[in-house]
Scaffold this active site. Structure first.
Site: not given
Length: 766
Positions: A291-293, A295
């Protein structure tokens, strides 16, 4: 050929040779020709899983930021309950953390260390949109191979790049991190970067695991506002926004990052159709998804998940294998309970583990978890890497205007040269965003590069003229290695502007360096306007009013509103953020020791009111009035996609289609002659565009389907070759809900940009 032409030709040959050899420099070792055995990897991973506790299995799915000492992290490592860390770059610290994971945990599973190696690690190359402007995939691969070598030398195993999001709104700050607006160019750059980062295979010596991001549609954020929702039609999603991601998968990318935003009302990080059906189903992606940070946690913010336990379940079920987070992850806190309640299964956890552990095996982390700290210092100090960065910056610059052939400058033609502008002597703003581990002291600014170039042959004087800054500070400002000076007073601002104008008036030539500061582009750096920031426009007009020759150099991460400059400033060089050796590269370009050959990877609007504006639009009502859609401004771009001038001139002729009529599934060869009609050796980028005149859906007026950057000596002619087959001629038809190649008549153009006039046609039959 006269002596001067021979010197120029030799110099250009040297540059091209250096560019081609950058991969060799980046390697340093000869990678094994033997690929890792898939069955052996699977067997090893399954043996590990058989011995792992549930807590250890869940732990591998968590990645945390680490900015300093943390007992919580050390304890998790010793218990084997953490899979990855990011933002640690000191090799001694990396070795220390790895020793805890390998020597103190029960099963000795190593960490994978990630970092944002976007356009260089210690040696900073031009920003990605600049490297896309080179239209030179081999050079881009070589640059990222050097970045990988530097990063891997300190213990970084994984980069969160390439960003392959298509961006058709220059207000979006992260346009600087991608390859622009076009899926064909974007796909070429995506594949080139994957090959550069990963090498011949995942685990190649001196390389790192690549991560394509942000999957998918992030670049279409509404209003160009970072993090806002993306609403993308089915046609655009398949034909434009997903294509570079598919190209990265085809190139063998080992990981993918899920995007922050809603995609058509379903958050990308919880979007099972996107992460499971498309990525793993249709495309057969074999890597893992991170995942993105934060997210996963943000699924609650979206209103998609009711709470963090629900968010963890939804993300894992969608296909997110590893959660990136600050502090703690939703996975580590909630997945065990979700298994107990039957919301997820142990098998789901193990499937995610297989992908992550398999990559650790392929990267050789079990056999070689530590790095040689002394070797790292030698790698980071490599002078060859700095030379490669200069060449990349020279090949990425785009010459937008050169009236009266003001450029190239003669080294002895001007006794007094004024260098003016707030960015002319700013090291941090020469690098651009996403540079965190550079040696700032060795960054060459435009002023320093010009001083290196002219030496004592001219008097060089500098004045900043104006200061520029963001209205709302960047959330990443604390990561900058350079702190902004105290703001000027109103009286000081007036005096500095007057001083700069007076300096320009008393000089024989002014090199004006304008654009955006580093923190004006990148993540959380969207703009409502494309105007030159602050009082740069006032400075521009004041300098031009002196009547002395002016060269405008732009340092920026997006197209800017330079309508006035395009009418009144004779020479404009788009240098983007050129990196560590940017100043030397710009000096070489301005004085003719390098010849501009870059092309725009994005349509350059006149102002923000035209956005979105891109070349591959559909034909609609009243095409004859396409350029007059607005009554208060032209509806045409200031500069078209693919545009870029040179110090030489080129002609295109003799377009030939091998088969004017052929059947679906067959391939036609298209050739055209390109001749350098100017006085010096230079590069040109022949580009081929097509238009399907009719079909099951409306088709864009033009679509790029091939390009090649070539070097031609003065008066040299070359025939370029392009193939048009199913890969180039098929598209996703929303009407048929399928990929189609249709019987139709096609236009084809070959030329120097998206407005090429050399035209041909062909017909495809059933």
């Amino acid at each position: 050929m006269n002596r001067k032409s021979k010197r120029i030709g030799a110099r250009q040959a040297l540059i091209c040779t250096l560019s081609a050899l950058m991969t060799v420099v980046a390697s340093g070792q000869t990678p094994s020709a033997v690929l890792p055995d898939d069955k052996a990897v699977e067997k090893r991973v399954n043996a590990l899983l058989d011995r792992m506790t549930l807590e250890e299995k869940i732990g591998q799915l968590s990645q945390l930021f680490l900015f300093g000492p943390s007992k919580q992290v050390d304890d998790a490592l010793a218990k084997g309950q953490l899979g990855s860390l990011l933002f640690v770059t000191d090799p001694a610290r990396i070795n220390s953390l790895q020793r805890i994971a390998v020597e103190k945990s029960r099963l000795h599973i190593p960490l994978i260390f990630g970092f944002d190696v976007i356009h260089g690690f210690r040696t900073i190359f031009p920003v990605p949109i600049a490297m896309a402007a080179s239209w030179d995939p081999p050079m881009v691969s070589a640059a990222q191979a050097i970045a990988a070598k530097e990063a891997s030398s300190v213990g970084i195993n994984w980069t969160f790049a390439p960003m392959v999001d298509i961006a058709r709104d220059p207000r979006w700050g992260r346009i600087v991190e991608g390859a622009g607006e076009d899926p064909w160019l974007g796909s070429a750059m995506a594949a080139a970067q994957v090959r550069g980062f990963q090498g011949e295979y995942i685990g190649s010596p001196d390389h790192v695991l690549a991560c394509m991001k942000h999957f998918a549609g992030y670049g279409a954020a509404e209003g160009g506002r970072d993090y806002d929702a993306s609403n993308i039609s089915e046609t655009l999603l398949w034909n434009v926004y997903l294509r570079p991601f598919h190209a990265a998968v085809e190139a063998g990318v080992g990981s993918a990052m899920s995007a922050y935003m809603d995609l058509n009302d379903v958050p990308a990080t919880g979007n099972r159709w996107l992460l499971h059906d498309v990525l793993r189903g249709d495309w057969r992606f074999q890597g893992f998804v991170v995942s993105d940070a934060n997210a996963v946690k943000s699924l609650v913010v979206h209103g998609f998940a009711k709470d963090l336990p629900d968010a963890a379940v939804l993300a894992l079920d969608a296909g997110v294998d590893m959660e990136m987070a600050i502090g703690t992850t939703a996975y580590s806190q909630n997945l065990a309970a979700a298994i107990s309640s039957g919301k997820v299964t142990v098998q789901q956890i193990e499937e995610a583990d297989r992908a992550i552990l398999g990559m650790k095996v392929r990267l050789g982390l079990f056999e070689h978890p530590y790095v040689d700290e002394a070797r790292a210092a030698r790698v980071l100090a490599s002078p060859e890497h700095r030379t490669a960065a200069r060449v990349a910056a020279e090949r990425s610059a785009v010459l937008l205007r050169n009236e009266g052939r003001l450029l190239p400058l003669g080294k002895t033609a001007y006794a007094k040269i004024a260098v003016v502008g707030p960015l002319a002597d700013s090291q941090v703003d020469t690098l651009g965003s996403w540079a965190f581990n550079e040696d700032l002291t060795e960054t060459v600014t435009v002023l320093a590069g010009l001083r290196n170039k002219v030496g004592s042959q001219a008097q060089l004087t500098f004045a900043p003229g104006v200061e520029i800054s963001r209205k709302f500070p960047s959330p990443f400002a604390q990561l900058s290695r350079s702190k902004p000076p105290a703001p000027w007073t109103l009286e000081q601002a007036k005096n500095e502007l007057r001083k700069a104008a007076d300096l320009a008036g008393s000089s024989d030539l002014t090199i004006l360096v304008l654009g955006e500061t580093q923190q004006m582009s990148g993540e959380s750096a969207s703009r409502e306007s494309l105007a030159l920031p602050g009082n740069e426009e006032r400075l521009l007009e004041a300098v031009a009013a002196t009547g002395k020759p002016v060269v405008l150099v732009l340092l920026n991460g997006r197209p800017l509103d330079i309508r006035w400059a395009a009418q009144h400033i004779p020479a404009i060089l788009e240098a983007w953020y050129p990196g560590t050796q940017g100043g030397n590269a710009i000096a070489n370009l301005l004085f003719g020791d390098a010849v501009p050959g870059g092309k725009l990877p994005v349509t350059w609007p006149r102002d923000a009111g035209q956005v979105p504006i891109y070349y591959a639009h559909n034909t609609t009502q009243g095409p004859e009035s396409q350029g007059k859609r607005y009554w208060d401004e032209e509806s045409t771009p200031l500069y078209p996609f693919g545009y870029g001038l040179s110090y030489s001139t080129f002609t295109f002729s003799n377009l030939h289609v091998s088969q004017p009529q052929f059947r679906i599934g067959q391939t036609a060869e298209v050739t055209a002659d390109v001749e350098n009609t100017g006085p010096s050796t230079a590069d040109e980028v022949p580009q081929i565009y097509i238009h399907q005149q009719y079909g099951s859906t409306s088709r864009p007026v033009r679509e790029l389907k091939g390009f090649e950057r070539i070097t031609l000596a003065a008066h040299e002619k070359k025939t370029v070759h392009f193939s048009l087959g199913s890969n180039e001629l098929s598209y996703w038809s929303a009407a048929k809900k399928a990929w189609v190649e249709e019987p139709a008549r096609f236009d084809v153009w070959v030329g120097a940009d998206s407005q090429a006039t050399l035209h041909g046609s062909f017909t495809i039959t059933q």
